[in-house]
Design a protein around this motif. Structure first.
Motif, PDB file in Angstrom:
ATOM      1  N   GLY A   1      67.610  30.778  86.029  1.00  0.00           N
ATOM      2  CA  GLY A   1      67.355  30.136  87.159  1.00  0.00           C
ATOM      3  C   GLY A   1      65.460  30.451  87.973  1.00  0.00           C
ATOM      4  O   GLY A   1      65.131  30.948  86.739  1.00  0.00           O
ATOM      5  N   GLY A   2      65.824  30.455  89.109  1.00  0.00           N
ATOM      6  CA  GLY A   2      64.936  30.199  90.104  1.00  0.00           C
ATOM      7  C   GLY A   2      64.389  31.339  90.900  1.00  0.00           C
ATOM      8  O   GLY A   2      63.836  31.621  91.636  1.00  0.00           O
TER       9      GLY A   2
ATOM     10  N   TYR B   1      63.518  27.527  84.672  1.00  0.00           N
ATOM     11  CA  TYR B   1      63.320  27.285  85.545  1.00  0.00           C
ATOM     12  C   TYR B   1      63.500  25.163  85.972  1.00  0.00           C
ATOM     13  O   TYR B   1      62.165  25.422  85.349  1.00  0.00           O
ATOM     14  CB  TYR B   1      63.809  27.965  86.710  1.00  0.00           C
ATOM     15  N   ARG B   2      64.223  24.595  86.813  1.00  0.00           N
ATOM     16  CA  ARG B   2      64.104  23.512  86.949  1.00  0.00           C
ATOM     17  C   ARG B   2      63.346  22.472  87.599  1.00  0.00           C
ATOM     18  O   ARG B   2      62.545  21.284  87.334  1.00  0.00           O
ATOM     19  CB  ARG B   2      65.515  22.834  87.383  1.00  0.00           C
TER      20      ARG B   2
ATOM     21  N   PHE C   1      57.769  28.379  90.964  1.00  0.00           N
ATOM     22  CA  PHE C   1      59.055  29.567  92.094  1.00  0.00           C
ATOM     23  C   PHE C   1      58.920  29.191  93.406  1.00  0.00           C
ATOM     24  O   PHE C   1      57.600  29.006  94.110  1.00  0.00           O
ATOM     25  CB  PHE C   1      59.130  30.471  92.101  1.00  0.00           C
TER      26      PHE C   1
ATOM     27  N   LEU D   1      58.708  26.303  83.373  1.00  0.00           N
ATOM     28  CA  LEU D   1      59.228  26.152  84.068  1.00  0.00           C
ATOM     29  C   LEU D   1      59.056  23.843  84.003  1.00  0.00           C
ATOM     30  O   LEU D   1      58.382  23.316  83.900  1.00  0.00           O
ATOM     31  CB  LEU D   1      58.226  26.754  85.340  1.00  0.00           C
TER      32      LEU D   1
ATOM     33  N   ASP E   1      64.757  21.183  81.713  1.00  0.00           N
ATOM     34  CA  ASP E   1      65.872  21.339  82.313  1.00  0.00           C
ATOM     35  C   ASP E   1      67.195  21.453  81.474  1.00  0.00           C
ATOM     36  O   ASP E   1      66.262  20.849  80.673  1.00  0.00           O
ATOM     37  CB  ASP E   1      66.051  20.639  83.938  1.00  0.00           C
TER      38      ASP E   1
ATOM     39  N   ILE F   1      72.069  31.234  88.537  1.00  0.00           N
ATOM     40  CA  ILE F   1      70.923  30.612  89.585  1.00  0.00           C
ATOM     41  C   ILE F   1      72.927  30.365  90.772  1.00  0.00           C
ATOM     42  O   ILE F   1      72.714  29.690  91.273  1.00  0.00           O
ATOM     43  CB  ILE F   1      72.454  29.140  88.497  1.00  0.00           C
TER      44      ILE F   1
END
Length: 312
Positions: free
Chosen positions: A164-165, A186-187, A191, A215, A218, A248
């Motif tokens: 999650g971000g 984080y996809r 951020f 970062l 995915d 998420i």
């Protein structure tokens, strides 16, 4: 059928705040709560001892309501609201699922799994985190115990992947990194949703090698590898983890809102005026259900003061 001035759906801080404000104006009020206890978001998604701040990172910190609330912990915050319920003699019907909300002339008929009520106004304060978002890919049912949506079950010295971000993901990562090997995935390549404090904390921890940031990457798949989670990433790598925590976000319970006749936008946020009143006259909304990224407890208490000030 019992007649009330106000029914509040949800016994979190915002709902309790609404009830207290209403009682101070001599309103006959009842809170309906589908679980067996108050403050389910705190109980379920905050680990024991987690700090609860009045001036929550980047959000409104000044309390305009009549409800006392100061900095504390998960436990002291719940204890405070339990004390307030007793002090103001707030009525709560626990284990009470709302089955329907219908208009009857100028009033509403609210049917629950236990009773039916007639009321002039309704405040929906059910929060966003009651239904946490889940990834699109399938999760092995055999890993249910180690694939979580909060940090409540974490043990020390675990290898943990946090996905999650947002602010919750960053706070989990920084907090758990002191006693665990933590990777935050984080996809996006940077951020975009963190408040300044959390952004500084996560970057500082990463720069000091206290945790790993993954970062712009995915997850493709999660497999059961001898009761651990084998995670395959779209950069061609894989890792095995003792635990995965998905942070998420939580989805607004759109189905329930629409069942009440409340319109929402394309992001699932209810449409409201400046007094938090929905498109249905007499139905109001309070707390983090009214926002895209969540609200602080103080925001919910201020919502309560605003709503009760305009109730008929």
């Amino acid at each position: 059928m019992e007649k009330l001035d106000l029914i509040i759906i949800g016994a979190g801080p915002a709902g309790i705040g609404c009830a207290i404000e209403a009682k101070l104006k001599n309103k006959k009020v009842l809170i309906l709560e589908k679980t067996k206890e108050i403050c389910q978001t705190l109980r379920q998604f905050y680990k024991d001892g987690k700090r609860v701040d009045k001036a929550y990172k980047g959000l409104e910190g000044e309390n305009y309501s009549h409800v006392r609330f100061e900095d504390g912990t998960k436990e002291s915050t719940i204890e405070n609201f339990e004390s307030l319920i007793k002090e103001h003699d707030i009525s709560i019907e626990f284990s009470s699922e709302v089955e329907s909300v219908k208009q009857d002339k100028e009033n509403f008929i609210v049917t629950t799994s236990k009773n039916t009520y007639e009321c002039q106004n309704i405040i929906i304060a059910i929060g966003r985190m009651g239904k946490p978002n889940k990834p699109d890919y399938k999760l092995p049912p055999t890993l249910t115990k180690i694939i979580n949506f909060n940090a409540n079950n974490v043990q020390n010295n675990e290898k943990i992947l946090i996905v999650g971000g947002g602010n919750s993901a960053a706070e989990y990562a920084v907090d758990l990194a002191s006693k665990n090997q933590v990777c935050l995935c984080y996809r996006k390549d940077k951020f975009t949703r963190l408040n300044d404090t959390n952004l500084n904390d996560i970057e500082s921890a990463a720069n000091q090698n206290k945790l790993l940031l993954k970062l712009g990457v995915d997850i493709l798949e999660v497999e059961d590898e001898n009761s651990k989670a084998k995670v395959k990433f779209n950069d061609g790598t894989f890792e095995i983890y003792d635990r995965i925590i998905y942070a998420i976000g939580g989805s607004t319970p759109v189905d329930f809102l629409q069942k009440c006749g409340v319109n929402v936008d394309d992001k699932g946020i209810p449409l409201m005026n400046e007094n938090k009143e929905s498109n249905i006259k007499g139905i109001f909304l309070a707390g983090d259900i009214t926002t895209k990224n969540g609200a602080s407890i103080v925001c919910g208490l201020n919502d309560a003061a605003k709503i009760i000030s305009v109730l008929k």
